[in-house]
Design an enzyme around this catalytic site. Structure first.
Site, PDB file in Angstrom:
ATOM      1  N   TYR A 166     124.451  13.056  69.204  1.00 31.28           N
ATOM      2  CA  TYR A 166     124.196  13.389  67.808  1.00 31.28           C
ATOM      3  C   TYR A 166     125.407  12.910  67.006  1.00 31.28           C
ATOM      4  CZ  TYR A 166     123.329  16.167  63.583  1.00 31.28           C
ATOM      5  OH  TYR A 166     123.122  16.559  62.281  1.00 31.28           O
ATOM      6  N   ASP A 195     120.001  11.039  67.885  1.00 24.83           N
ATOM      7  CA  ASP A 195     120.100  10.818  66.450  1.00 24.83           C
ATOM      8  C   ASP A 195     121.461  10.169  66.210  1.00 24.83           C
ATOM      9  OD1 ASP A 195     120.305  10.857  63.727  1.00 24.83           O
ATOM     10  OD2 ASP A 195     120.162  13.037  63.499  1.00 24.83           O
ATOM     11  N   HIS A 241     112.849  14.823  61.479  1.00 24.69           N
ATOM     12  CA  HIS A 241     112.803  13.691  62.405  1.00 24.69           C
ATOM     13  C   HIS A 241     111.529  13.758  63.246  1.00 24.69           C
ATOM     14  CE1 HIS A 241     117.185  12.458  62.221  1.00 24.69           C
ATOM     15  NE2 HIS A 241     117.234  13.653  61.644  1.00 24.69           N
TER      16      HIS A 241
END
Length: 269
Positions: free
Chosen positions: A112, A156, A260
């Site tokens: 992330y 991500d 998302h």
């Protein structure tokens, strides 16, 4: 005998809040491995029982209260867990494990990357500087020994590198996630390690490809002002085994959704 591994990566934006749609995802696609980002809960509060009930006995969790957090859940045993503290700030933004595959294993990195705030200038926005420093550390580490073996990096990554990874290349050139300083550094991380952008192997560069749509849009699907912030990278030795990637766009429209969509990757040997 064929070995088939289905992996999904998803910024869930609070795993406890959105456990119902995680369970929906499991019912829909039955992945072997689930990589979540932005779990937003300390390890002690992670909903382990719900995942065990769904068949995911093996977990590698790196969480913190209210912010960030990554978790890898698996039907297959996980070994050699590693949690790297990028930039030495104590954020929970990475976990790596070995997953059995093809009679051996693959290295799976779950990331992330910092979003970087609103202003693409590190002098006035420390969050943007942190993002660039984080990616620079990725650049220096994710090569050599890390990529000489079968490996996959998902998560991500908060950068939309190509022209058609955003709804308007021209309008987003000065918007964090698509600025040239970010996209160039991002590509240097990928290229230095010899990583292959698996999603773009199956969707040509001239086609639009998004994984994120803002909550701010009244009708996110109709406006379709998306960005591709979630990625699947594979090392050279694993590249021949990638059989497809899919963005589950419909999940963005589920009840109480993340902003998302999940990304599915399938590997076969």
């Amino acid at each position: 005998m064929t070995d088939r591994l289905k992996l999904v990566t998803w910024n869930i934006n609070s795993v406890r809040l959105r456990m119902p749609i995680v369970e929906h995802l499991i019912d829909e696609i039955a992945p072997d491995v689930i990589c979540l980002q932005e779990t937003k809960c300390p390890d002690a509060n992670f909903p382990e029982n719900a995942f065990r009930k769904a068949g995911y006995e093996h977990m590698a969790i790196n969480g913190q209260k209210g912010y960030h957090g990554v978790a890898t859940l698996s039907r297959r045993p996980l070994t050699n867990t590693e949690k790297r503290d990028f930039c030495n700030v104590g954020d929970s933004r990475h976990v790596a494990v070995d997953v059995p595959f093809n009679g051996s294993s693959l290295r799976l990195h779950n990331f992330y990357v910092p979003a970087g705030g609103d202003e693409p200038n590190r002098e006035v926005n420390p969050k943007f500087g942190h993002k660039l420093d984080f990616m620079s550390e990725m650049h220096d580490w994710l090569q050599g020994e890390e990529t000489d073996r079968p490996a996959v990096l998902v998560g991500d990554l908060n950068v939309a590198p190509y022209e058609h990874d955003v709804w308007s290349h021209k309008q987003l050139l000065k918007v964090v996630s698509h600025t040239p300083v970010e996209t160039e550094l991002f590509e240097s991380v990928r290229e230095k390690g010899g990583w292959l952008d698996a999603m773009r192997q199956f969707t040509p560069l001239e086609e639009k490809l998004y994984t994120w749509w803002s909550y701010r849009a009244k009708d996110w699907s109709k406006a379709d002002k998306g960005r591709r912030l979630d990625h699947v990278w594979v090392s050279g030795p694993l590249a021949p085994h990638v059989k497809g990637t899919t963005v589950m766009r419909e999940a963005r429209g589920w009840e109480k959704p993340s902003d998302h969509a999940p990304v599915i990757a399938v590997f076969e040997a």
